[in-house]
Design a protein around this motif. Structure first.
Motif, PDB file in Angstrom:
ATOM      1  N   TYR A 199     -10.992   6.195   1.527  1.00  0.00           N
ATOM      2  CA  TYR A 199     -11.839   5.720   2.621  1.00  0.00           C
ATOM      3  C   TYR A 199     -13.314   5.988   2.330  1.00  0.00           C
ATOM      4  CZ  TYR A 199     -13.897   5.449   7.299  1.00  0.00           C
ATOM      5  OH  TYR A 199     -14.698   5.142   8.378  1.00  0.00           O
ATOM      6  N   LEU A 200     -13.594   7.139   1.711  1.00  0.00           N
ATOM      7  CA  LEU A 200     -14.968   7.493   1.385  1.00  0.00           C
ATOM      8  C   LEU A 200     -15.458   6.828   0.101  1.00  0.00           C
ATOM      9  CD1 LEU A 200     -14.840  11.302   2.245  1.00  0.00           C
ATOM     10  CD2 LEU A 200     -15.826   9.464   3.623  1.00  0.00           C
ATOM     11  N   GLY A 201     -14.590   6.091  -0.560  1.00  0.00           N
ATOM     12  CA  GLY A 201     -14.989   5.368  -1.765  1.00  0.00           C
ATOM     13  C   GLY A 201     -14.873   6.157  -3.047  1.00  0.00           C
ATOM     14  N   ALA A 202     -14.286   7.361  -2.988  1.00  0.00           N
ATOM     15  CA  ALA A 202     -14.177   8.191  -4.188  1.00  0.00           C
ATOM     16  C   ALA A 202     -12.760   8.289  -4.716  1.00  0.00           C
ATOM     17  CB  ALA A 202     -14.701   9.603  -3.902  1.00  0.00           C
ATOM     18  N   GLY A 203     -11.789   7.785  -3.974  1.00  0.00           N
ATOM     19  CA  GLY A 203     -10.401   7.878  -4.407  1.00  0.00           C
ATOM     20  C   GLY A 203      -9.979   6.671  -5.205  1.00  0.00           C
ATOM     21  N   LEU A 204      -8.928   6.011  -4.731  1.00  0.00           N
ATOM     22  CA  LEU A 204      -8.484   4.787  -5.385  1.00  0.00           C
ATOM     23  C   LEU A 204      -9.508   3.685  -5.167  1.00  0.00           C
ATOM     24  CD1 LEU A 204      -4.704   4.831  -4.393  1.00  0.00           C
ATOM     25  CD2 LEU A 204      -5.781   5.740  -6.458  1.00  0.00           C
ATOM     26  N   LYS A 205      -9.614   2.817  -6.143  1.00  0.00           N
ATOM     27  CA  LYS A 205     -10.634   1.764  -6.099  1.00  0.00           C
ATOM     28  C   LYS A 205      -9.964   0.402  -6.260  1.00  0.00           C
ATOM     29  CE  LYS A 205     -14.065   4.872  -8.134  1.00  0.00           C
ATOM     30  NZ  LYS A 205     -13.162   6.034  -8.099  1.00  0.00           N
ATOM     31  N   PRO A 206     -10.560  -0.641  -5.670  1.00  0.00           N
ATOM     32  CA  PRO A 206     -10.016  -1.989  -5.851  1.00  0.00           C
ATOM     33  C   PRO A 206      -9.967  -2.330  -7.342  1.00  0.00           C
ATOM     34  CG  PRO A 206     -11.676  -1.950  -4.126  1.00  0.00           C
ATOM     35  CD  PRO A 206     -11.737  -0.613  -4.801  1.00  0.00           C
ATOM     36  N   PRO A 207      -9.002  -3.119  -7.771  1.00  0.00           N
ATOM     37  CA  PRO A 207      -8.062  -3.922  -6.962  1.00  0.00           C
ATOM     38  C   PRO A 207      -6.794  -3.208  -6.536  1.00  0.00           C
ATOM     39  CG  PRO A 207      -7.787  -4.454  -9.264  1.00  0.00           C
ATOM     40  CD  PRO A 207      -8.897  -3.441  -9.209  1.00  0.00           C
ATOM     41  N   THR A 208      -6.717  -1.882  -6.658  1.00  0.00           N
ATOM     42  CA  THR A 208      -5.539  -1.157  -6.207  1.00  0.00           C
ATOM     43  C   THR A 208      -5.354  -1.353  -4.703  1.00  0.00           C
ATOM     44  OG1 THR A 208      -5.916   0.511  -7.926  1.00  0.00           O
ATOM     45  CG2 THR A 208      -4.427   1.097  -6.116  1.00  0.00           C
ATOM     46  N   VAL A 209      -4.138  -1.624  -4.288  1.00  0.00           N
ATOM     47  CA  VAL A 209      -3.823  -1.791  -2.868  1.00  0.00           C
ATOM     48  C   VAL A 209      -3.530  -0.409  -2.287  1.00  0.00           C
ATOM     49  CG1 VAL A 209      -2.343  -2.923  -1.178  1.00  0.00           C
ATOM     50  CG2 VAL A 209      -2.893  -4.073  -3.331  1.00  0.00           C
ATOM     51  N   SER A 210      -4.329  -0.001  -1.335  1.00  0.00           N
ATOM     52  CA  SER A 210      -4.199   1.329  -0.746  1.00  0.00           C
ATOM     53  C   SER A 210      -4.516   1.257   0.737  1.00  0.00           C
ATOM     54  CB  SER A 210      -5.145   2.324  -1.443  1.00  0.00           C
ATOM     55  OG  SER A 210      -5.230   3.536  -0.731  1.00  0.00           O
ATOM     56  N   TRP A 211      -3.815   2.069   1.504  1.00  0.00           N
ATOM     57  CA  TRP A 211      -4.093   2.130   2.942  1.00  0.00           C
ATOM     58  C   TRP A 211      -5.504   2.641   3.204  1.00  0.00           C
ATOM     59  CZ3 TRP A 211       1.193   4.907   3.745  1.00  0.00           C
ATOM     60  CH2 TRP A 211       2.217   3.953   3.740  1.00  0.00           C
ATOM     61  N   GLY A 212      -5.944   3.612   2.414  1.00  0.00           N
ATOM     62  CA  GLY A 212      -7.289   4.139   2.611  1.00  0.00           C
ATOM     63  C   GLY A 212      -8.363   3.099   2.355  1.00  0.00           C
ATOM     64  N   ILE A 213      -8.180   2.268   1.332  1.00  0.00           N
ATOM     65  CA  ILE A 213      -9.153   1.207   1.035  1.00  0.00           C
ATOM     66  C   ILE A 213      -9.187   0.190   2.165  1.00  0.00           C
ATOM     67  CG2 ILE A 213      -9.670  -0.687  -0.541  1.00  0.00           C
ATOM     68  CD1 ILE A 213      -8.533   0.999  -2.803  1.00  0.00           C
ATOM     69  N   GLY A 264       0.800  -1.218   0.000  1.00  0.00           N
ATOM     70  CA  GLY A 264       0.000   0.000   0.000  1.00  0.00           C
ATOM     71  C   GLY A 264       0.828   1.262   0.000  1.00  0.00           C
ATOM     72  N   ALA A 265       2.099   1.181   0.393  1.00  0.00           N
ATOM     73  CA  ALA A 265       2.962   2.360   0.378  1.00  0.00           C
ATOM     74  C   ALA A 265       3.174   2.885  -1.034  1.00  0.00           C
ATOM     75  CB  ALA A 265       4.304   2.026   1.027  1.00  0.00           C
ATOM     76  N   ARG A 266       3.135   1.987  -2.032  1.00  0.00           N
ATOM     77  CA  ARG A 266       3.388   2.417  -3.414  1.00  0.00           C
ATOM     78  C   ARG A 266       2.347   3.423  -3.877  1.00  0.00           C
ATOM     79  NH1 ARG A 266       4.291  -2.170  -7.804  1.00  0.00           N
ATOM     80  NH2 ARG A 266       6.276  -2.208  -6.674  1.00  0.00           N
ATOM     81  N   ALA A 267       1.073   3.152  -3.642  1.00  0.00           N
ATOM     82  CA  ALA A 267       0.023   4.061  -4.102  1.00  0.00           C
ATOM     83  C   ALA A 267       0.104   5.401  -3.385  1.00  0.00           C
ATOM     84  CB  ALA A 267      -1.351   3.423  -3.880  1.00  0.00           C
ATOM     85  N   SER A 268       0.313   5.366  -2.070  1.00  0.00           N
ATOM     86  CA  SER A 268       0.350   6.618  -1.315  1.00  0.00           C
ATOM     87  C   SER A 268       1.547   7.471  -1.696  1.00  0.00           C
ATOM     88  CB  SER A 268       0.369   6.309   0.185  1.00  0.00           C
ATOM     89  OG  SER A 268      -0.811   5.654   0.579  1.00  0.00           O
ATOM     90  N   ILE A 269       2.728   6.868  -1.804  1.00  0.00           N
ATOM     91  CA  ILE A 269       3.923   7.632  -2.165  1.00  0.00           C
ATOM     92  C   ILE A 269       3.809   8.164  -3.591  1.00  0.00           C
ATOM     93  CG2 ILE A 269       6.401   7.500  -2.501  1.00  0.00           C
ATOM     94  CD1 ILE A 269       5.585   7.473   0.402  1.00  0.00           C
ATOM     95  N   THR A 270       3.258   7.355  -4.500  1.00  0.00           N
ATOM     96  CA  THR A 270       3.101   7.806  -5.889  1.00  0.00           C
ATOM     97  C   THR A 270       2.159   8.989  -5.982  1.00  0.00           C
ATOM     98  OG1 THR A 270       3.498   5.556  -6.698  1.00  0.00           O
ATOM     99  CG2 THR A 270       2.436   7.096  -8.205  1.00  0.00           C
ATOM    100  N   VAL A 271       1.020   8.889  -5.316  1.00  0.00           N
ATOM    101  CA  VAL A 271       0.064  10.004  -5.341  1.00  0.00           C
ATOM    102  C   VAL A 271       0.673  11.246  -4.709  1.00  0.00           C
ATOM    103  CG1 VAL A 271      -2.138  10.826  -4.438  1.00  0.00           C
ATOM    104  CG2 VAL A 271      -1.977   8.533  -5.415  1.00  0.00           C
TER     105      VAL A 271
END
Length: 327
Positions: A267-281, A124-131
């Motif tokens: 977290y609210l469902g409007a950002g990254l979406k599965p199957p992306t691995v994200s801390w918020g998801i 999940g660090a990859r998505a957060s650091i990239t964004v």
């Protein structure tokens, strides 16, 4: 009365010779005084340090900067090569182990679908650091360009940019993200990055504009203009290097804010979406099971908090080093 005997070696070394010797000694002392006393450690005095070298000199001795930089370097490394510390598959699920606690080889336990929480936290660090990095770079480049041009040329361009920035400042970030990203079906990070850049550039633009307005009033800029330097040369060679420090400080602090914004939108469902691995998801999926399996929420939330704190601490250290008022 006989004259005193004067040695031949002294002939020609009267007042003129004494004056020459005194002048030579004075010049030697002047040269030694101009060089200045050697600094502690016996190193010879060199040319004066610039703002950047002086800031780097202070940052290396700041434990807050060193600690936060080490954490950020570690996060960047695992974001690029997560397999270095996590050999599992973040998508592999075993429903028989759903919500189980820590086990040998799985120190963080399992999530609702039986996936390894440790592996998902690392990936999940990859998505957060990239964004965070891409959004900060985009907002800094766009804001610096527009704000720098507005501050340098002024007039109608400055007025137009100021009114345009006011419009974007009036858009609530979370509400705008929910509306803008709810119609996006892409599962990549680029829609989130584009939205953050769209709402993040006005802050950088205002900082860049103020820095350029202050820098172009200095004597060295007026001297370059009097010598016939063009607008491009003055912007790139004289104004930009002396106006970029506040932009770097604001962008460094904003990077941590953008990472938390991405997690909030996910977290609210409007950002990254599965199957992306994200801390918020993962935090969103674990929030309804915090009583039965708190480990599902604590580990991704802890990783997110540590990352945001590291970038904010880094920004504070850079601000203290580059702020001339603190010198």
């Amino acid at each position: 009365m006989p004259e005193p005997h004067v040695p031949k070696e002294a002939i020609g070394h009267g007042d003129g010779g004494t004056a020459a010797l005194a002048i030579g000694e004075a010049e030697s002392l002047d040269r030694a005084g101009a060089a200045g006393p050697p600094p502690p450690g016996g190193e010879p005095a060199g040319r004066p340090r610039s703002l950047w070298s002086d800031a780097w000199h202070d940052l290396r001795r700041n434990p807050v900067f060193v600690l936060s930089a080490l954490v950020i370097v570690f996060l960047v490394v695992i974001a690029i090569w997560p397999q270095l510390i996590a050999t599992g598959n973040p998508y592999r699920a075993d429903l028989a182990k759903a919500q189980h606690g820590p086990a040998p080889g799985h120190p963080f336990g399992y999530d609702l679908q039986g996936r390894d929480v440790y592996t998902r936290v690392v990936y999940g660090a990859r998505a957060s650091i990239t964004v965070g990095t891409c959004a900060t770079a985009g907002a800094a480049l766009l804001g610096s360009l527009l704000g720098g041009l507005a501050g340098f040329f002024g007039g109608w361009w400055d007025a137009l940019l100021s009114r345009l920035a006011d419009i974007f400042f009036g858009i609530p970030v979370l509400l705008g993200g929910l509306v803008f990203l709810s119609v996006v079906t892409s599962t990549t990070v680029w829609p989130v990055i584009g939205f953050i850049v769209l709402l993040g550039w006005p802050q950088i633009a205002r900082i860049a504009r103020g820095s350029v307005v202050t820098a172009k009033q200095h004597d060295y800029v007026q001297a370059a203009r009097a010598l016939g330097a063009g607008n491009g040369r003055m912007l790139l060679r004289h104004i930009a290097p002396n106006a970029v420090a506040p932009v770097i400080v604001v962008a460094t602090i904003a990077l941590g804010t953008y990472i938390s914004l991405e997690a909030t939108l996910s977290y609210l469902g409007a950002g990254l979406k599965p199957p992306t691995v994200s801390w918020g998801i993962d935090i969103s999926a674990a929030s309804t099971h915090i009583r039965n399996a708190p480990h599902m929420l604590l580990w991704p939330a802890g990783a997110l908090s540590l990352t945001v704190l590291a970038f904010i601490m880094l920004g504070d250290a850079v601000r203290d080093a580059l702020d001339p008022k603190l010198r």
